[in-house]
Design a protein around this motif. Structure first.
Motif, mmCIF file in Angstrom:
data_model
loop_
_atom_site.group_PDB
_atom_site.id
_atom_site.type_symbol
_atom_site.label_atom_id
_atom_site.label_comp_id
_atom_site.label_asym_id
_atom_site.label_seq_id
_atom_site.Cartn_x
_atom_site.Cartn_y
_atom_site.Cartn_z
ATOM 1 N N THR A 1 0.836 -1.209 0.000
ATOM 2 C CA THR A 1 0.000 0.000 0.000
ATOM 3 C C THR A 1 0.864 1.250 0.000
ATOM 4 O OG1 THR A 1 -1.693 1.175 1.262
ATOM 5 C CG2 THR A 1 -0.126 -0.106 2.525
ATOM 6 N N SER A 2 0.218 2.399 -0.237
ATOM 7 C CA SER A 2 0.939 3.677 -0.185
ATOM 8 C C SER A 2 1.159 4.119 1.250
ATOM 9 C CB SER A 2 0.112 4.753 -0.897
ATOM 10 O OG SER A 2 0.054 4.486 -2.266
ATOM 11 N N SER A 3 0.269 3.672 2.112
ATOM 12 C CA SER A 3 0.279 4.181 3.491
ATOM 13 C C SER A 3 1.363 3.512 4.336
ATOM 14 C CB SER A 3 -1.097 3.933 4.125
ATOM 15 O OG SER A 3 -0.994 3.985 5.504
ATOM 16 N N LYS A 4 1.950 4.330 5.195
ATOM 17 C CA LYS A 4 2.874 3.773 6.187
ATOM 18 C C LYS A 4 2.366 4.155 7.581
ATOM 19 C CE LYS A 4 7.307 4.857 7.035
ATOM 20 N NZ LYS A 4 8.648 5.380 6.685
ATOM 21 N N GLU A 5 1.041 4.358 7.651
ATOM 22 C CA GLU A 5 0.444 4.765 8.919
ATOM 23 C C GLU A 5 0.613 3.667 9.962
ATOM 24 O OE1 GLU A 5 -1.312 7.696 9.975
ATOM 25 O OE2 GLU A 5 -0.090 8.368 8.292
ATOM 26 N N ASP B 1 -2.347 1.423 10.502
ATOM 27 C CA ASP B 1 -2.541 0.410 9.469
ATOM 28 C C ASP B 1 -1.589 -0.755 9.669
ATOM 29 O OD1 ASP B 1 -4.553 1.812 8.311
ATOM 30 O OD2 ASP B 1 -3.301 2.738 6.744
ATOM 31 N N GLN C 1 5.335 -0.794 2.009
ATOM 32 C CA GLN C 1 4.886 0.478 1.448
ATOM 33 C C GLN C 1 5.457 0.593 0.035
ATOM 34 O OE1 GLN C 1 6.663 4.102 2.778
ATOM 35 N NE2 GLN C 1 4.739 5.260 2.560
ATOM 36 N N TYR D 1 -3.338 11.123 6.132
ATOM 37 C CA TYR D 1 -3.509 9.762 5.621
ATOM 38 C C TYR D 1 -3.756 9.794 4.120
ATOM 39 C CZ TYR D 1 -5.199 4.954 5.383
ATOM 40 O OH TYR D 1 -5.360 3.635 5.071
ATOM 41 N N SER E 1 -0.665 10.845 2.368
ATOM 42 C CA SER E 1 0.253 9.713 2.303
ATOM 43 C C SER E 1 -0.156 8.740 1.205
ATOM 44 C CB SER E 1 0.248 9.013 3.656
ATOM 45 O OG SER E 1 0.770 7.726 3.565
ATOM 46 N N HIS E 2 -1.436 8.498 1.152
ATOM 47 C CA HIS E 2 -1.930 7.486 0.231
ATOM 48 C C HIS E 2 -2.145 8.036 -1.169
ATOM 49 C CE1 HIS E 2 -4.272 4.132 -1.289
ATOM 50 N NE2 HIS E 2 -3.785 3.439 -0.256
ATOM 51 N N ARG F 1 1.064 10.164 -2.945
ATOM 52 C CA ARG F 1 2.201 9.356 -3.360
ATOM 53 C C ARG F 1 1.860 8.500 -4.590
ATOM 54 N NH1 ARG F 1 4.197 5.765 -0.567
ATOM 55 N NH2 ARG F 1 6.416 6.115 -0.293
ATOM 56 N N ALA F 2 0.603 8.122 -4.674
ATOM 57 C CA ALA F 2 0.223 7.235 -5.786
ATOM 58 C C ALA F 2 0.506 7.865 -7.156
ATOM 59 C CB ALA F 2 -1.241 6.833 -5.637
ATOM 60 N N ARG G 1 4.112 7.984 -7.871
ATOM 61 C CA ARG G 1 4.608 6.657 -8.222
ATOM 62 C C ARG G 1 4.320 6.345 -9.695
ATOM 63 N NH1 ARG G 1 2.296 4.423 -4.030
ATOM 64 N NH2 ARG G 1 0.637 3.515 -5.284
ATOM 65 N N ARG H 1 3.624 13.060 11.588
ATOM 66 C CA ARG H 1 3.491 11.885 12.440
ATOM 67 C C ARG H 1 4.171 12.109 13.793
ATOM 68 N NH1 ARG H 1 3.491 7.918 8.447
ATOM 69 N NH2 ARG H 1 5.708 8.235 8.172
ATOM 70 N N ARG I 1 1.902 13.967 16.027
ATOM 71 C CA ARG I 1 0.765 13.213 16.551
ATOM 72 C C ARG I 1 1.200 12.056 17.443
ATOM 73 N NH1 ARG I 1 -1.809 10.461 12.663
ATOM 74 N NH2 ARG I 1 -0.350 10.994 11.027
#
Lengths: 164, 520
Positions: A98-102, A105, A119, B290, B293-294, B297-298, B301, B348, B351
């Motif tokens: 996935t893209s997330s590195k939370e 998750d 990731q 979030y 991040s998601h 980045r996609a 990429r 991050r 938080r």
């Protein structure tokens, strides 16, 4: 595509990501027996041999599931949860990609029984390296469980459970 | 306390009063005893003197009686001798024995006086002679019945005169004694009277003085008492005033407390509201980061991936200029990927809830160096890592500190043929201060303020790649631990970054080790 001899189930909704992943896998000759599910529901139907996949058998599970988390209909975590909750699918290696590195998750992924968490790197070279490493490891290096025998046994167990 | 002085004064007054009154009374008692003794003695002397006077009179009586009896006997004898009548001798014998008795009495009474004794010695033979002569007269008459001769009468008279003369002398002697004794008695009586009168006056005076003293002390103590009463009243009034003031204050305070309570309640409510708002905002931020991040980045990429595929699959057909453009695109996506990653990391850190645990920093540094190994490949890099203490900290975040600082050190020593990167610590004011030092290109101290600013960079991207977020992240992590971070540098000489992680959070056992290290 012969779904009986399936190597990889790629669960990816994004066309671009899918193409890049397939490109990387193909380069490593890992994409011969691959099925792509475009959302969580389709992935579950595929894995549990239902809906459009009723002709499929639990005796021929994929050797690896590459699972994105952000998916339409049913999200990746839910797919993971159901796969790992069911004895018939529990032993299938699931790698979250996935893209997330939370952190949350990561934590919930591993808690639900994910076998790996990756990731997707932005850089394509790195991405390719990652896909190559993962594919080679799970399809070639790793020794999968004796599925046919195991599933029959587990089937029986599950049916016993259902009857109760 | 001002009232404390009064009882002390009263005690002093009482003591002096007691002393004075007691003194006066002791003197009065002594005086009275003295007067009593004087009076008693005076009375006794007077009684004695009176006795002596009575004695004198008794002696004189006895002399008179003796004389009288002798005369009576002489008379009786003479009369008988003249008349021969026995009737005339009727009392002769009894008078004779009485006269002898009187004589004995007289001797007894005058035993104390030698003068009288001598006279009595003269008188006794005279009386005996007179009595014997009288007896001879009587006897002669009885025998002869002769009448009394003139010679005999004259003889009688002579004898009688002799007796009378002696008794008169004795009488005179007694009179002399009496005249001597009476004035003496008188003087004693007068002295006694005077002593008594003087004593009465002195006693009365003393009593008067005592009364005066007591009265004065009574007045003083009465005044003190009045003062006490007044002061008490004042005090009571003051107490009442103070009580009233305090009661008012209490009421006021209660009101203030009530108001404060209301404010506090309101504040609490507001805090709850704000907290809820902040939580919402936080959740939004989280959702945002979030999705960044998601979702951000996609596409990056994809650009990276497809541009790469373009050069790989169609590179031969592409114009060299087009190829260079594609390469630029790829570098751009790499940079943006890094930027997004570091921004996400910074968010991050903000938080991230601190999860403190004792952490050996040497292992963290070793891990980081291992990660950075590829960046230093082909270079001569000397890592000088001293013994670092274990510290109570969040290992995930502290690893990021070292990752950023050591990556920087490695990056900025790139022009050096022999890079030296040093990690050490020292004990300063009870805190461990960690240092990352390098011999890289350094920086001028006039830009030191810009080091920890977001997107602040001191070098061009062509010289040294970077986003300008690393040191901000370091600062945020250090602040989160309650520590401090600062830097020292000199252009072309090198840079040193110092940080603490909150001294009091250090572990006890390692404090000792760190302390020992600091001294050596």
């Amino acid at each position: 595509m012969n779904s009986d001899k399936l190597d990889i189930l790629l669960v990816e909704d994004n066309q671009d990501d899918m193409e890049l992943a397939l490109h990387a896998l193909r380069r490593e000759k890992l994409a011969n027996n691959i099925f792509v599910a475009r959302d969580g529901e389709q992935a579950l139907d595929f894995l549990f041999c239902r809906g459009e996949f009723t002709q499929r058998s639990f005796d021929h599970p994929p050797k690896l599931v590459l699972l994105d988390l952000k998916l339409p209909k049913v999200d990746g975590m839910e797919v993971l949860k159901q796969v790992k909750a069911d004895p018939r699918t529990r032993t299938i290696p699931v790698v979250i990609m996935t893209s997330s590195k939370e952190e949350r998750d990561l934590v919930s992924g591993y808690n639900l029984g994910a076998n790996s968490y990756i990731q997707k790197p932005v850089d394509f070279d790195q991405f390719r390296d990652t896909v190559k490493t993962v594919g080679l490891y799970w399809l070639i290096t790793n020794q999968p469980p004796p599925l046919a025998e195991g599933f029959r046994h587990l089937d029986a167990l599950a049916h016993d459970h259902d009857r109760q | 306390m001002p009232t404390g002085a009064l009882p002390v004064a009263a005690v002093a007054i009482t003591d002096s009063l007691k002393r004075r009154v007691a003194g006066s009374f002791i003197i009065a008692v002594l005086l009275t005893v003295f007067l009593g003794i004087s009076s008693w003695r005076g009375a006794r002397v007077a009684a004695n003197d009176a006795d002596w006077v009575a004695h004198t009179y008794a002696v004189m009586d006895a002399i008179e009686l003796t004389t009288m009896h002798v005369i009576e006997l002489e008379t009786s004898a003479r009369s008988f001798a003249l008349t021969g009548q026995d009737r005339l001798l009727a009392h002769y014998e009894t008078t004779k024995s009485t006269a002898v008795q009187e004589e004995d009495t007289l001797r007894h009474l005058t035993a104390d006086n030698p003068n009288e004794g001598r006279l009595l010695d003269v008188l006794e033979p005279q009386v005996r002679a007179a009595l014997e002569f009288a007896a001879s007269l009587i006897a002669k008459r009885r025998q002869t019945h002769a009448v009394l001769s003139a010679d005999e009468i004259l003889e009688t008279e002579r004898l009688m005169d002799a007796v009378r003369g002696t008794t008169q002398k004795m009488h005179a002697e007694e009179m002399r004694l009496l005249s001597q004794r009476t004035p003496r008695t008188e003087a004693g009586r007068r002295l006694t009277s005077r002593i008594i009168i003087v004593g009465i006056f002195v006693g009365a005076g003393l009593l008067g003085l005592a009364w005066f003293a007591v009265d004065r002390e009574i007045e003083v103590s009465a005044r003190a008492q009045r003062q006490i009463v007044t002061l008490n009243a004042e005090l009571e009034q003051r107490v009442e005033q103070r009580t009233a003031a305090l009661e008012y204050e209490i009421v006021e305070r209660k009101q203030i407390e009530e108001e404060l309570r209301k404010f506090r309640d309101e504040l609490e409510l507001r805090v709850l509201e704000r907290t809820a708002q902040l939580e919402t905002v936080n959740q939004e931020l989280e959702a945002f980061s979030y999705s960044v991040s998601h979702d951000l980045r996609a596409p990056l990429r994809h650009i990276s991936g497809f541009s790469r595929m373009l050069t790989e699959e169609f590179g031969s057909t592409l114009d060299p200029i087009a190829q260079r453009y594609v390469e630029r695109m790829q570098r751009g996506t790499q940079e943006m990927g890094l930027l997004v990653d570091e921004l996400l990391n910074l968010a991050r850190v903000g938080r991230h809830a601190l999860s403190l645990r004792p952490t050996g920093l040497n292992s963290i540094v070793a891990e980081v160096i291992a990660i950075l190994e590829p960046d230093g490949e082909g270079r001569q890099v000397k890592w000088l890592i001293s013994d670092l203490p274990a510290v109570e900290c969040d290992p995930v975040l502290v690893k990021q500190i070292f990752q950023n600082l050591l990556a920087n050190a490695l990056k900025f020593t790139r022009p050096r043929s022999g890079a030296i990167i040093e990690v050490s610590h020292k004990q300063e004011g009870g805190q461990a201060v960690f240092t990352v030092r390098d011999n890289g290109i350094g920086f001028s101290m006039k830009y030191v303020d810009k080091l920890f600013g977001v997107f602040q960079r001191l070098h061009s991207a062509d010289e040294f790649e970077g986003t300008g977020i690393g040191l901000v992240t370091v600062q945020r992590i250090v602040h989160k631990h309650g520590g401090r971070v600062w830097a020292e540098g000199e252009a072309d000489k090198g840079a040193a970054f110092y940080f603490t992680l909150g001294g009091e959070k250090q572990m006890e056992s390692n404090n000792k080790a760190a302390g020992a290290g600091g001294q050596s």
